[in-house]
Motif scaffolding. Structure first.
Motif, short mmCIF file in Angstrom:
data_model
loop_
_atom_site.label_atom_id
_atom_site.label_comp_id
_atom_site.label_asym_id
_atom_site.label_seq_id
_atom_site.Cartn_x
_atom_site.Cartn_y
_atom_site.Cartn_z
N ALA A 109 0.40 -1.48 0.09
CA ALA A 109 0.25 -0.47 0.21
C ALA A 109 0.90 0.85 0.31
N SER A 110 1.98 1.47 1.02
CA SER A 110 3.02 2.21 0.78
C SER A 110 4.23 1.77 0.45
N TYR A 111 4.23 1.85 -1.01
CA TYR A 111 5.27 1.24 -1.06
C TYR A 111 6.33 2.59 -2.08
N GLY A 112 7.96 2.33 -1.54
CA GLY A 112 8.51 4.30 -1.37
C GLY A 112 10.13 3.27 -1.63
N VAL A 113 10.67 4.92 -2.27
CA VAL A 113 11.51 4.85 -2.09
C VAL A 113 13.11 4.05 -1.46
N GLY A 114 13.67 3.52 -1.64
CA GLY A 114 14.40 2.96 -0.44
C GLY A 114 14.18 1.51 0.14
N GLN A 115 12.62 1.31 0.13
CA GLN A 115 11.63 0.61 0.48
C GLN A 115 12.26 -1.00 0.42
N GLN A 116 11.82 -2.33 1.21
CA GLN A 116 12.32 -3.64 0.84
C GLN A 116 10.77 -3.84 -0.22
N PHE A 117 10.56 -4.08 -1.27
CA PHE A 117 9.52 -4.05 -1.77
C PHE A 117 9.16 -6.00 -1.50
N LYS A 118 8.11 -6.72 -0.16
CA LYS A 118 7.73 -7.90 -0.34
C LYS A 118 5.78 -7.53 -0.45
N ALA A 119 5.71 -9.08 -1.40
CA ALA A 119 4.73 -9.13 -1.74
C ALA A 119 3.46 -9.18 -0.32
N THR A 120 2.25 -9.08 -0.88
CA THR A 120 1.36 -9.54 0.30
C THR A 120 0.80 -10.23 0.60
N GLU A 121 1.44 -11.42 -0.48
CA GLU A 121 0.64 -12.26 -0.40
C GLU A 121 1.94 -13.39 -1.45
N PRO A 122 1.72 -14.12 -1.26
CA PRO A 122 2.48 -14.96 -2.49
C PRO A 122 1.82 -15.13 -3.73
N VAL A 123 2.99 -14.85 -4.89
CA VAL A 123 2.62 -13.68 -6.31
C VAL A 123 3.88 -14.86 -7.01
N SER A 124 2.85 -14.82 -7.85
CA SER A 124 4.07 -16.15 -8.71
C SER A 124 4.08 -14.72 -11.02
N PHE A 125 5.51 -14.72 -11.29
CA PHE A 125 5.26 -13.77 -12.92
C PHE A 125 5.81 -14.52 -13.71
N SER A 126 4.86 -14.85 -14.83
CA SER A 126 6.27 -15.12 -15.60
C SER A 126 6.93 -14.29 -16.44
N MET A 127 8.06 -15.13 -17.07
CA MET A 127 8.96 -14.29 -17.84
C MET A 127 9.51 -14.76 -18.46
N LEU A 128 10.50 -14.35 -19.42
CA LEU A 128 10.83 -15.26 -21.34
C LEU A 128 12.52 -14.66 -19.83
#
Length: 548
Positions: free
Chosen positions: A46-65
């Motif tokens: 909800a309040s992601y900003g510069v220098g802050q560790q990102f951590k999804a609030t629930e497990p998520v998966s992203f496909s990537m080439l």
């Protein structure tokens, strides 16, 4: 190593700063322009900003080439994957494609509508092929979701470079890697033990470079002093690029149809510039005098490397990693007394400039991404991993205490059992091969201090010399309208083909340079003048509208 086969979109669009970084996030605009993403915020902070560790609030998966590099082929048990999930709550599901076939497979996958959400390792202007179809997102519409990216663009004054990849609709479709400063990596590797034997200094200019090759040829008349690599798929990708830069034009990997002629103060058709002719004259002289292997422009990399490491040639194109990974070990195994260095890029008539962009390869986002409930979380994740200090340290160095340590001054050091680019030669484990860090898909761009943290002492010496040179001026803006782009596209392929074919013919002596004027007329018959008129029209229109 890339083929910039279309005219690069232009540089210096200062007015685009507010469009790209602020206005594009307005809720009043159409959905593609940053509409309410409340339905797509699952997992987002909800309040992601510069220098802050990102951590999804629930497990998520992203496909990537995933561009699979043969030097460090992908492993499912890499610490990179495990630690990434631990830190971010994100799991990446890769669609693996060999490096040698990456561009072709990427096009096929995107064209079939099967693209993963995250499509990295894309060099501008490769994204342009997917813009008209709407296959990839205009990522500039979502910059507001990427505070670290925005912060770096502002702090490092990167807006002019960012605008260089803007499309005719005023939007950016590629998230580029961002460098704090201009950084030059590619140059030539030279056998210094041969220089010592011949009592020759490391060459500083193109004239010195020629004299060095002449002296080598005199001593070893049965050999080509230089054989080059990176001739496929772009003939002479690096060597033509570097020689062209020394004369003040663009060629090889960097070729683009129109470029700003700094000395003339106007746009010129690149393949017809006097400086381009000078480039070809220089290279033709090397081939004609058997100083440069003519196969350099068409041979596969393995053939070129084998000639060099077996002692059949003494000079070859390189970058910092190739010097260590491709040449030094095999060469010294074959010839124990052999020594090589990456020489500073030889200077030419333009003087002491370093020519490079502060943008790196980057990421396209599939149009399907906005349909995902995790879209906002994905953009925050990308922002953290590729554009935050902590994310870039992680991607490059790994896990503190396991793969590296850091002293009180912030200096990095590999743990004693881990090697990377020869920094800890002989260690039983390798940062890329065994752990997945320092991976070209994830680790690039960033602050100069981080960039240089993996440089050896000899690479730091190379950079010290290059950093005494002035950055080449940024080109002015000349953005095409959609109609102009469509028209230009009809002319670009036949023009590029003609330039490429005749570039090789002139260099290899299959066409005499006395026919240069005839060649220029052939380009005009293929609409080079009309193409240039389009560029000048766009340039004048922008000047009138924006006063710069």
């Amino acid at each position: 190593m890339r083929d910039i086969s279309r005219r690069q979109a232009i540089i210096g669009l200062s007015a685009f700063a507010s469009l790209a970084l602020t206005a594009c996030g307005s809720d009043s605009e159409a959905p593609a322009k940053g509409a309410d993403m409340s339905a797509n915020k699952a997992g987002a902070m909800a309040s992601y900003g510069v220098g802050q560790q990102f951590k999804a609030t629930e497990p998520v998966s992203f496909s990537m080439l995933y561009n699979n590099h043969p030097f460090y082929p992908i492993k499912n048990d890499w610490l990179f994957w495990q630690e990434l999930t631990k830190r971010t709550n994100v799991t990446i599901t890769p669609t693996t494609v060999p490096l040698s076939d990456y561009e072709k497979k990427r096009s096929l996958i995107i064209g079939a509508g099967d693209a993963p959400l995250i499509i990295p390792k894309t060099y501008h202007p490769q994204e342009e092929a997917f813009v008209a179809s709407g296959a990839v997102l205009p990522v500039s519409d979502y910059f507001e979701l990427m505070p670290n990216f925005k912060d770096r663009v502002a702090k490092w004054q990167l807006q002019p470079e960012l605008n260089s990849i803007m499309q005719s609709d005023g939007r950016v479709y590629l998230l580029p890697g961002l460098h704090e400063n201009v950084w030059v990596d590619y140059s030539f590797a030279v056998r210094t033990d041969i220089l010592d034997k011949l009592k020759i200094e490391i060459p500083k200019t193109l004239d010195d470079f020629y004299a060095m090759l002449k002296a080598m040829k005199a001593e070893y008349p049965d050999l080509y002093p230089m054989t080059d690599r990176w001739g496929v798929p772009t003939p002479g990708g690096n060597i033509i690029k570097l020689i062209a830069q020394a004369y003040g034009t663009k060629g090889g990997w960097e070729y683009q149809h129109a470029m700003w002629d700094v000395t003339a103060g106007k746009w010129a058709y690149t393949g017809a510039m006097p400086q381009y002719k000078q480039t070809l004259e220089y290279l033709n002289k090397l081939v004609k005098e058997k100083l440069l292997d003519p196969e350099s422009f068409t041979q596969q990399d393995d053939a070129a490397k084998q000639k060099f490491v077996s002692g059949k040639s003494f000079v070859i194109s390189t970058n910092a990693q190739s010097l260590i990974n491709d040449y030094r070990g095999p060469l010294t195994e074959n010839i124990p007394e052999a020594k090589i260095v990456k020489i500073p890029v030889p200077l030419g008539p333009i003087g002491e400039y370093k020519i490079a962009t502060r943008l790196e390869n980057g990421i396209m986002i599939s149009k399907k991404a906005t349909e995902s409930k995790n879209f906002v979380a994905m953009m925050q994740f990308i922002d953290w991993l590729w554009y935050s200090d902590a994310g870039q340290e992680f991607g490059k160095w790994g896990v503190e205490g396991t793969t590296f340590t850091k002293d009180a001054s912030g200096k990095y050091k590999l743990t004693k059992d881990v090697d990377y680019v020869g920094l800890n030669a002989g260690a039983p484990k390798h940062l890329q091969k065994d752990f997945g860090f320092g991976n070209g898909v994830f680790a690039y761009g960033g602050p100069t201090a981080l960039l240089e943290s993996t440089f050896s002492d000899e690479e730091l010496e190379f950079q010290k010399v290059m950093n005494t040179r002035k950055p080449w001026p940024v080109e002015p803006a000349a953005p095409f309208t959609e109609e102009e782009r469509e028209q230009a596209s009809l002319w670009e392929t036949p023009l590029k083909d003609h330039v490429t074919q005749n570039t090789l013919k002139f260099i290899l002596g299959e066409r005499d340079l006395s026919e240069w004027d005839a060649y220029v007329k052939e380009l005009e018959a293929k609409n080079s003048t009309s193409y240039l008129n389009l560029v000048n029209t766009a340039y004048e229109r922008f000047k009138k509208e924006h006063g710069s």
